[in-house]
Design an enzyme around this catalytic site. Structure first.
Site, mmCIF file in Angstrom:
data_model
loop_
_atom_site.group_PDB
_atom_site.id
_atom_site.type_symbol
_atom_site.label_atom_id
_atom_site.label_comp_id
_atom_site.label_asym_id
_atom_site.label_seq_id
_atom_site.Cartn_x
_atom_site.Cartn_y
_atom_site.Cartn_z
ATOM 1 N N GLY A 246 -4.448 -30.240 -26.876
ATOM 2 C CA GLY A 246 -3.410 -30.733 -25.961
ATOM 3 C C GLY A 246 -2.674 -29.544 -25.358
ATOM 4 O O GLY A 246 -2.277 -28.629 -26.071
ATOM 5 N N SER A 279 -2.804 -29.596 -31.177
ATOM 6 C CA SER A 279 -1.863 -29.157 -30.139
ATOM 7 C C SER A 279 -2.120 -27.704 -29.796
ATOM 8 O O SER A 279 -2.607 -26.936 -30.635
ATOM 9 C CB SER A 279 -0.421 -29.288 -30.650
ATOM 10 O OG SER A 279 -0.108 -28.219 -31.531
ATOM 11 N N ASP A 280 -1.813 -27.304 -28.567
ATOM 12 C CA ASP A 280 -1.745 -25.870 -28.305
ATOM 13 C C ASP A 280 -0.618 -25.323 -29.179
ATOM 14 O O ASP A 280 0.192 -26.084 -29.722
ATOM 15 C CB ASP A 280 -1.536 -25.579 -26.808
ATOM 16 C CG ASP A 280 -1.993 -24.160 -26.456
ATOM 17 O OD1 ASP A 280 -2.074 -23.307 -27.369
ATOM 18 O OD2 ASP A 280 -2.277 -23.889 -25.270
ATOM 19 N N TRP A 281 -0.594 -24.017 -29.317
ATOM 20 C CA TRP A 281 0.296 -23.408 -30.305
ATOM 21 C C TRP A 281 1.764 -23.569 -29.898
ATOM 22 O O TRP A 281 2.213 -22.981 -28.928
ATOM 23 C CB TRP A 281 -0.096 -21.943 -30.518
ATOM 24 C CG TRP A 281 -1.085 -21.781 -31.646
ATOM 25 C CD1 TRP A 281 -0.940 -20.956 -32.731
ATOM 26 C CD2 TRP A 281 -2.346 -22.470 -31.844
ATOM 27 N NE1 TRP A 281 -2.022 -21.107 -33.590
ATOM 28 C CE2 TRP A 281 -2.887 -22.018 -33.082
ATOM 29 C CE3 TRP A 281 -3.047 -23.422 -31.146
ATOM 30 C CZ2 TRP A 281 -4.104 -22.481 -33.591
ATOM 31 C CZ3 TRP A 281 -4.259 -23.878 -31.655
ATOM 32 C CH2 TRP A 281 -4.767 -23.399 -32.859
ATOM 33 N N ALA A 282 2.465 -24.446 -30.592
ATOM 34 C CA ALA A 282 3.870 -24.779 -30.304
ATOM 35 C C ALA A 282 3.999 -25.668 -29.072
ATOM 36 O O ALA A 282 4.920 -25.507 -28.277
ATOM 37 C CB ALA A 282 4.730 -23.531 -30.164
#
Ligand code: BGC
Length: 748
Positions: A246, A279-282
């Protein structure tokens, strides 16, 4: 299903340098397999273990479940050791398996056994227009992923190139949705054959770095479906990708990791995705919304891992009755299904892989050799004829610049990166003297390298004055050599994740350098190494020979030298339009980049060449363009029928004649237009292509199959794909602007 195909895609000449890899990959003449390239099909996620998974989940505590739903280190989720469930391990990324990162920070872990093959960046892969090479890449990097004991490779990155300024243009394939999906599918299939998962990113509409953390992307539904989603859809329906990432940005008001429409409705319900969303990171901002919208795993940047949204906050929300534990179970089950499919739980019979091997370096070579694009070749200056040449000036920082690491984002720690200068040293006869001069320096006014967001937000920070002494050295080298090669372009500090470029201008004073070198030695070849379009008009006008190469992997320098010397006949074609001016590009012509809080894609479906061709804007070099050391002529265009039904396939046949004196590969490109339509149409759209190798003086017939359903537009009223009946024109050429033959067909 095993897709290991006959490994034929590499040009016969390239085979000279290719050590034999897998036995299943035999050397045959390329064209047969390339023309008849199989339909790549992945293996669906396994449901065989569902009852076992159900009992495992019922034995897990809420804390154990939550542990599987968020990063417990930078690139892994927690194991549940007492139940025999290992960590789920991940690694970037698009250029090869990234070096090991520390458990709780972005710093490299400092291992000495995490070297990997540096594969050509996606721009180069796309420029091959060779789907078999996309498979080779996937399969090869898949072997490296499993050898490094990773379950998920955070790749491929397949966002559409909307603006030439995009910081990650080098990391993405193309501006065209059809070429995009044709490369995405074989890559994923090849990768996942090694018991590892692809993580297809960044889903979706992540087409700029500027404000990527919050920008709200507005795209009309038809454009979304026709331009930005087709490769993602094919990744699910054809390749059966096991995971998706995402994206950071918002889409129509909701973050992509909290976007019920995109994750639940489109990805899962419509397309039937059965894998997991990471998820993408954060990129998660809300526990309940993200989980209920379909995100399964939250990964992130360093902070105490229990502070992640899917950690303590999730446990509390379930305890407070705000989130149903069944929602948590759903994600845990999906993750376990994927882990069982990858054989990561019991490890029995799991692929072993291999890493940083000579065979893999040669896979990288094969891709690089077919990716180089010959842009200009007046008086046949290329291939370089070494006879009588005693000295060559090699000029430019890019002759020595390495790009496996650099900028922000994922790179590869590699034992081999052959630079252009080393490539020439390896390949040139030893009696030729190379006079090297650096010519220009990579310099920034406020910092040594680009800083997060710097380039877009604060304007160009490059120092563009040449150092007088270095200029003098370069001119001396050029004057005192029989000929010169300038290596210019950019690098991975300048083109980088997290910021877009402010301008198309060549940085660091390169234009002036090239002009001055040409003045003292007109026998100069200019080679650009970059991942995205630049304004090279002035240089291209002044130079007789111009080559375009990429951040091209471990063997990039050797491949480039082979093209320069003619052992490899160039066959790369631009996977995007090189505009004459930035203002000509659709996102800029419509003044709809980069937006502020919101960005609206005002050019609609007219992305890339669709805009240039429909609006009759002349590009510097069109989509699909690239020369060869030979000439091809296309003739006898015909279709198998003139009338087709909705479920038919159109077989387009064309003869490709090599009218020159060396063998070579041509990319036959089939564009389709619908002159009369009830909806807006691009002047033409790529609907098929075929890369054909033809010997000098011979002719080969090639066929391109176009299922009629490929001609559909997305009807927003009926929310479905619709093929309009009536007349279509099938246009065949070797770039979007060089259509050589046309034929009409009718859909009944
Ligand atoms: C990038 C992803 C990458 C992730 C982990 C993010 O900043 O957008 O492409 O996979 O970091 O490194």
């Amino acid at each position: 299903m095993n897709n290991k195909l006959i490994y034929s895609s590499v040009m016969a000449v390239a085979m000279v340098f290719t050590s034999c890899k897998n036995e299943q990959k035999t050397e045959e003449t390329a064209s047969v397999q390339v023309e008849k390239s199989k339909a790549y099909q992945g293996t669906p996620i396994s449901k065989e273990f569902d009852s076992k998974i159900d009992s495992l989940v019922s034995a897990m505590t809420l804390e154990e479940k939550a542990g599987m739903l968020h990063g417990s280190t930078m690139f892994a989720t927690a194991a549940v050791e007492r139940l025999g469930i290992p960590e789920l391990t991940m690694a970037d990324g698009p250029l090869g398996v990234r070096e090991e990162i520390s458990l709780d920070s972005w710093a490299p872990a400092g291992w000495d056994n995490d070297f990997a093959t540096y594969y050509p960046a996606a721009g180069g892969v796309a420029a091959t227009w060779n789907t078999d090479l996309a498979y080779v890449f996937g399969n090869s990097v898949g072997e490296e992923t499993i050898a490094r004991d990773k379950d998920v490779l955070l790749s491929p990155a397949i966002n559409i190139i909307r603006t030439p300024l995009g910081g990650r243009t080098y990391e993405y394939f193309t501006e065209d949705p059809f070429l995009n999906k044709k490369l995405t599918v074989p890559f994923i299939v090849g990768l996942q054959e090694n018991d590892v998962a692809a993580c297809v990113k960044h889903f979706a509409a992540n087409n700029q770095e500027t404000h990527r953390d919050f920008v709200d992307v507005q795209i009309d539904e038809r454009t979304l479906r026709e331009i930005y989603l087709p490769a993602f859809k094919a990744a699910v329906e054809e390749a059966h990708a096991y995971s998706f990432m995402g994206a950071y940005n918002k889409f129509r008001g909701d973050y992509l990791c909290e976007n019920d429409y995109m994750l639940n409705q489109v990805l899962r319900n419509e397309w039937g995705f059965e894998g997991i969303v990471i998820s993408d990171w954060a990129a998660v901002h809300d526990t309940k919304k993200a989980l209920e919208s379909g995100t399964d795993i939250e990964m992130g940047t360093p902070k105490p891992f229990n502070e992640f949204y899917f950690a303590d906050a999730l446990i509390q929300a379930v305890k407070d009755g705000k989130i149903d534990e069944k929602q948590v179970d759903k994600s845990v089950k999906r993750i376990l299904r994927m882990m069982y499919t990858l054989k990561s739980v019991d490890d029995k019979g799991r692929a072993k892989g291999s890493i940083s091997t000579e065979a893999h370096f040669q896979d990288a070579y094969a891709i690089a050799a077919e990716s180089v694009v010959l842009l200009k070749n007046e008086n046949n200056l290329l291939p370089l004829k070494t006879e009588g040449v005693k000295s060559i000036a090699v000029i430019g920082n890019n002759a020595k610049k390495k790009n496996a690491l650099g900028g922000f984002g994922a790179g590869v720690k590699t034992k081999r990166e052959v630079t252009p200068l080393e490539g020439l040293q390896n390949r040139l006869p030893s009696d030729i003297t190379i006079n090297y001069a650096e010519g220009y320096l990579e310099r920034y006014s406020n910092n040594e390298k680009a800083k997060l967001g710097d380039i877009t937000l604060n304007g160009p920070v490059t120092i563009n004055e040449l150092d007088p002494k270095m200029l003098e050295e370069a001119l001396e080298a050029a004057k005192n050599s029989d000929m010169a090669i300038v290596f210019a372009g950019s690098n991975r500090d300048y083109e980088t994740e997290a910021s877009d470029r402010a301008t198309l201008a060549l940085p660091f004073g390169q234009e002036e350098l090239i002009e001055k070198v040409l003045a003292v030695n007109p026998n100069t070849i200019v080679v650009f190494i970059a991942g995205a379009p630049f304004d090279i008009k002035k240089v291209a006008d002044q130079s007789k020979a111009v080559i375009w190469s990429w951040f091209n992997g471990s063997e990039g320098g050797n491949a480039l030298a082979d093209v320069i010397l003619g052992t490899v006949n160039p066959s790369g074609k631009l996977p995007w339009t090189m505009p004459l001016r930035l203002e000509d590009s659709p996102a800029h012509a419509t003044n709809s980049f980069p937006g502020d809080q919101t960005v609206s894609y005002d050019e609609g479906i007219l992305v890339g060449y669709r805009w240039f061709d429909t609006k009759n804007v002349e590009p510097l070099y069109p989509f699909g363009y690239g020369l060869s050391y030979t000439n091809f002529s296309l003739s006898n265009l015909k279709t198998d029928k003139s009338d087709y039904g909705l479920n038919d396939t159109i077989t387009v046949e064309v003869s490709v004649e090599n009218t020159g004196v060396v063998s070579g590969k041509e990319v036959v490109q089939v564009y389709v237009s619908k002159p009369e339509s009830k909806v807006e149409r691009a002047a033409q759209e790529l609907k098929g292509f075929s890369k054909v190798e033809v010997d000098a003086g011979s002719t080969k017939n090639t066929t391109v199959e176009i299922p009629v359903k490929e001609l559909a537009f997305y009807n927003v009223d009926t929310k479905s794909w619709e093929v309009e009946k009536g007349a279509y024109t099938i246009q065949v050429g070797n770039s979007s602007r060089n259509i050589l033959s046309k034929v009409q067909i009718t859909i009944k």
